[in-house]
Design an enzyme around this catalytic site. Structure first.
Site, PDB file in Angstrom:
ATOM      1  N   LYS A 147       0.862  -1.182   0.000  1.00 33.41           N
ATOM      2  CA  LYS A 147       0.000   0.000   0.000  1.00 33.41           C
ATOM      3  C   LYS A 147       0.901   1.236   0.000  1.00 33.41           C
ATOM      4  O   LYS A 147       1.741   1.393   0.888  1.00 33.41           O
ATOM      5  CB  LYS A 147      -0.905   0.007   1.234  1.00 33.41           C
TER       6      LYS A 147
ATOM      7  N   ASP B  24       1.907   5.381  -0.051  1.00 34.68           N
ATOM      8  CA  ASP B  24       1.524   6.566   0.721  1.00 34.68           C
ATOM      9  C   ASP B  24       1.525   7.777  -0.203  1.00 34.68           C
ATOM     10  O   ASP B  24       2.395   8.639  -0.135  1.00 34.68           O
ATOM     11  CB  ASP B  24       2.525   6.745   1.865  1.00 34.68           C
TER      12      ASP B  24
ATOM     13  N   PHE C 259     -10.429 -23.170   4.353  1.00 32.12           N
ATOM     14  CA  PHE C 259      -9.685 -24.054   5.233  1.00 32.12           C
ATOM     15  C   PHE C 259      -8.193 -23.756   5.101  1.00 32.12           C
ATOM     16  O   PHE C 259      -7.691 -23.465   4.012  1.00 32.12           O
ATOM     17  CB  PHE C 259      -9.940 -25.520   4.881  1.00 32.12           C
TER      18      PHE C 259
ATOM     19  N   HIS D 141     -10.810 -28.574  12.938  1.00 34.10           N
ATOM     20  CA  HIS D 141     -10.961 -29.937  12.421  1.00 34.10           C
ATOM     21  C   HIS D 141      -9.663 -30.679  12.698  1.00 34.10           C
ATOM     22  O   HIS D 141      -8.571 -30.172  12.395  1.00 34.10           O
ATOM     23  CB  HIS D 141     -11.265 -29.910  10.921  1.00 34.10           C
TER      24      HIS D 141
ATOM     25  N   ARG E 170     -19.520 -24.039  14.882  1.00 32.73           N
ATOM     26  CA  ARG E 170     -19.719 -24.281  13.460  1.00 32.73           C
ATOM     27  C   ARG E 170     -20.077 -22.962  12.769  1.00 32.73           C
ATOM     28  O   ARG E 170     -20.816 -22.137  13.322  1.00 32.73           O
ATOM     29  CB  ARG E 170     -20.847 -25.306  13.222  1.00 32.73           C
ATOM     30  N   ALA E 171     -19.581 -22.784  11.576  1.00 28.04           N
ATOM     31  CA  ALA E 171     -19.790 -21.540  10.823  1.00 28.04           C
ATOM     32  C   ALA E 171     -21.147 -21.564  10.140  1.00 28.04           C
ATOM     33  O   ALA E 171     -21.250 -21.530   8.908  1.00 28.04           O
ATOM     34  CB  ALA E 171     -18.664 -21.347   9.818  1.00 28.04           C
TER      35      ALA E 171
END
Length: 811
Positions: free
Chosen positions: A229, A231, A576, A624, A749-750
């Site tokens: 990035k 400037d 994952f 997992h 769990r998502a």
């Protein structure tokens, strides 16, 4: 002694416009080369290769030839500074080398062996990537004649796709500067760059630029391209008939302010182009304050190009970034690496590691872009920016009076536009020099007003302020946002003349700045909502794993694992990850594991609460795990049957199936425990003694699943195929192969309701009405009860279990 001493001794820099003798450090992984047509006492071409901080130089008397049968004399001369690669002009008569110099070709060179060894042995073999000289070339030292002092070499073209058949076609075809388009006479007369109207296609119109969404960390996983990035000021370059136009992000024509770049832009080898870029100060490393001064004084500028929207009349915005980048690299292939117009480097590797490297180097931050995404105007999640330095734009709403002599104001009062309201964001009282005070005071005097522009009450620090109409935009660096949404320890960096005050918002920066320390781990953006339906934040996820850590680590610690990460919450993209990257918390450790192909990869594991919380800091939702621990990876200690029902089957069908699998395992002498997974299925988990290897466990689970599918094919399948699963329950035995994972006990769990994978007793499963009943609060309430997985005795898959399995298959 410097290798540039001879260069320095031959020149009077108070007279000649040539650059002074300065060694430079390497400028990246590309070495520049340049060819300068030099009309001195005798016309020749100076061929120069960057190496070891200088330009190695040869005078090619008749110029380079693309004909491999031509061997052109190249006399080695003194080394030149790398800055000489940009020089074009006239050396005064009477000075060393007096005459006109044209930048005839430039680009980068690729050594095909060690250049130091090649110089010593008298043979340099290399490829050139220039605007005019391309492909393979070789420099060969000639044997010196008796008494000869000159270091004579031969420059020879290799036979390849870029070779020609005419001795002088290359130098006859190209008679103008690769930089300014001027002929030798025009350079000698100091005429301006050649008429840019030579570009043959219409100049593309301004296109609204794509903007990045601010996040606390870069995205993980594959499919992303990472760049530094910068400037500076965003710049959209339009090139075509009528020359170049350089626009700000809002479409303001700043061609005059960015005029130092126009010669390089108009020399690009195309008929028309629209290029997205960023302009910064100096030779490539200046900050925003330096850029402000460079624009006022006419100082040097550098432009980093990172996207190509149009080329030669063709719209590229609907092509994926990977294709646009390839086209941009081809367009820029002949440019010098350290010229004013450059390619924005792509940073290889995982995003977190790239950001860490940039921050350690004192950089601004990282921009991550989807490689398969189109170019879209406006802000989107296809581009993500993550910052090293906390910096934002605010409109100036007023100034606090100063009681110090010579100081026109004590501080500036700042604000931003948020959802139709003008919000007070604090003040900045440092970072001003005398020029800043003079510029700001004059500008503020012309826009004064009697009342504050803000909605709502203001803090006491705003008492006595001299208010102004919010028209000016200031860029400010700060340490953090307070709980009230105001900056702390602000430092003024300059005015943003490319942005409208009405578009300035600091909402994203204020939200990012909500860090918390949980279990000794710093969790950034802790109040960012991760589960919208359940209202759970990233901090809530980290606190849940802190609470259940002792219980969960009984089943998770020291096992290779995969993490499901959701940087934008479960409604965004999740992925994952099984290999840790640089920048991961210390609690996430790695272990080398040999894979099926014989190679070795580092896998992640955790062994402490800090590891679980650290994973949550990296936006992990799910854990997992392997079926074996790291001290004996060849001996699994659990076997899992994942009962995955087809759509349309209800939970009663799954519970019945789990009971039948339990009965079959009991018949084989193996105790089991059910676990609701937080979804629609159930895992039947078998704790094992570590007496069998993977092949045995895989064989046993596959045969048992096949028995069910054979005995009752209307209800069960042992095949992953979706087509064969219709109306059936898939008994997934594949979780028991080496390297396979299954969701860990007590993992979130998502999914919409923030359900948890929870081990139960068989009686509890029988009474359960839904598989996604348990949520973080329910789990915390159960922690004073034993874990069902700890209440069964692990048993081995011995001869008795195998005989029982054979009996089941026959019955």
């Amino acid at each position: 002694m410097s290798t540039l001493d001879r260069y320095r001794e031959k020149r009077d820099f108070s007279v000649t416009p040539e650059p002074r003798a300065e060694l430079v450090e390497a400028g990246g992984d590309r070495l520049s080369f340049v060819v300068q047509k030099h009309d001195a006492r005798r016309l020749h071409f100076d061929f120069r290769l960057e190496w070891d901080g200088v330009l190695l130089s040869w005078a090619v008397t008749r110029g380079p030839s693309a004909d491999p049968s031509e061997k052109r004399l190249a006399v080695r001369t003194e080394d030149h500074p790398v800055a000489y690669g940009d020089f074009e002009g006239t050396i005064p008569e009477g000075e060393y080398g007096g005459g006109t110099v044209m930048l005839w070709d430039s680009g980068w060179w690729e050594p095909l062996h060690d250049p130091a060894q090649g110089l010593k042995e008298g043979k340099l073999h290399f490829r050139l990537h220039g605007a005019r000289m391309k492909g393979g070339w070789v420099l060969v030292r000639m044997r010196a004649r008796k008494g000869e002092k000159r270091d004579n070499w031969l420059l020879i073209k290799e036979r390849d796709d870029f070779a020609g058949r005419s001795a002088d076609a290359l130098i006859n075809r190209h008679r103008t500067s690769v930089s300014t388009g001027r002929a030798m006479r025009a350079i000698a007369a100091d005429k301006p760059a050649a008429d840019p109207a030579d570009h043959g296609k219409p100049r593309p119109r301004f296109h609204k630029v794509q903007l990045a969404t601010l996040k606390n960390a870069p995205p993980g996983g594959e499919g992303w391209q990472h760049e530094a990035k910068f400037d500076g000021y965003r710049c959209l370059i339009a090139l075509g008939k009528g020359g170049a136009r350089l626009y700000t992000r809002n479409g303001k024509d700043w061609t005059d302010r960015f005029g130092a770049l126009c010669a390089s832009v108009t020399a690009l080898p195309c008929d028309a182009a629209l290029i997205d870029s960023e302009v910064i100060a100096g030779g490539g490393g200046g900050d925003f304050s330096s850029l402000q001064k460079a624009l006022k004084s006419g100082g040097p500028l550098t432009c980093y190009a990172f996207d190509l929207l149009h080329l030669d009349g063709k719209d590229l915005t609907l092509q994926p970034l990977s294709d646009r980048r390839a086209a941009l690299e081809r367009l820029f292939s002949g440019l010098p690496p350290r010229g004013p117009l450059r390619l924005s480097p792509v940073i290889e590797g995982e995003g977190a590691a790239a950001l860490d490297a940039i921050c350690q180097a004192g950089g601004e931050g990282l921009i991550s872009k989807r490689r398969d995404a189109h170019y879209r105007s406006g802000r989107s999640s296809d581009w993500i920016k993550s910052k090293c330095i906390r910096r934002a734009e605010f409109f100036i709403a007023g100034r606090a009076p100063s009681d110090k002599r010579g100081r026109p104001f004590a501080s500036l009062l700042l604000g931003s536009h948020e959802a139709g309201r003008l919000v007070y964001r604090g003040r900045v009282g440092t970072g001003f020099d005398a020029d800043d005070f003079a510029e700001l005071n004059a500008a503020l005097d012309s826009i004064t007003r009697k009342t504050p522009p803000f909605d709502g009450d203001l803090p006491p620090e705003a008492d006595g302020a001299q208010w102004v109409t919010p028209k000016l935009v200031a860029e400010v660096e700060y340490t953090e946002f307070t709980a009230e949404g105001r900056i702390r320890h602000g430092v003024y960096k300059g005015l943003r003349q490319d942005k409208e005050a009405s578009n300035v918002s600091a909402k994203a920066e204020a939200e990012i700045d909500s860090d918390a320390t949980i279990g000794g781990v710093k969790v950034s953006s802790s109040d960012r909502v991760v589960f919208p339906d359940a209202g759970l934040t990233k901090g809530d996820v980290a606190r849940y794993y802190e609470v259940v850590a002792d219980r969960m680590l009984t089943h998770v610690a020291d096992r290779p694992l995969s993490l499901l990460r959701c940087p934008d919450g479960i409604s965004g993209d999740c992925f994952f990850q099984k290999h840790a990257g640089k920048g991961f918390p210390d609690g996430i450790r790695s272990i080398p594991i040999e894979e099926k192909d014989g190679g070795t990869e580092d896998y992640m594991y955790v062994s402490t609460p800090g590891g679980l919380i650290g994973a949550a800091q990296m936006s992990t939702i799910e854990f997992h795990i392997w079926g074996a621990a790291r001290d004996r990876l060849d001996r699994p200690d659990r076997m899992v049957f994942d009962l995955d029902p087809d759509e349309g089957l209800d939970f009663a069908d799954v519970k019945r199936a789990a009971g039948e699998v339990r009965a079959a395992l009991d018949a084989c002498g193996l105790a089991s425990v059910p676990m609701v997974t937080g979804g629609k299925g159930v895992h039947v988990i078998v704790p094992l003694r570590r007496i069998s290897e993977w092949d045995s466990v895989t064989y046993f689970s596959r045969v048992l699943a096949t028995i069910f599918a054979t005995r009752d094919p209307a209800r069960y399948t042992a095949t992953m195929s979706k087509a064969k699963r219709k109306g059936r329950i898939f008994i997934d035995w594949l979780r028991n192969e080496r390297g396979a994972t299954a969701v860990a006990p007590y993992s979130l769990r998502a999914r919409g309701g923030a359900a948890v994978a929870l081990p139960l007793t068989w009686d509890e499963l029988g009474d359960l009405e839904r598989p996604d009943t348990f949520h973080p609060a329910d789990v915390e309430a159960r922690l004073d009860r034993p874990c069902p997985l700890d209440q069964v005795e692990p048993r081995g898959i011995g001869k008795g279990a195998v005989r029982a399995l054979e009996d089941l298959s026959k019955s």
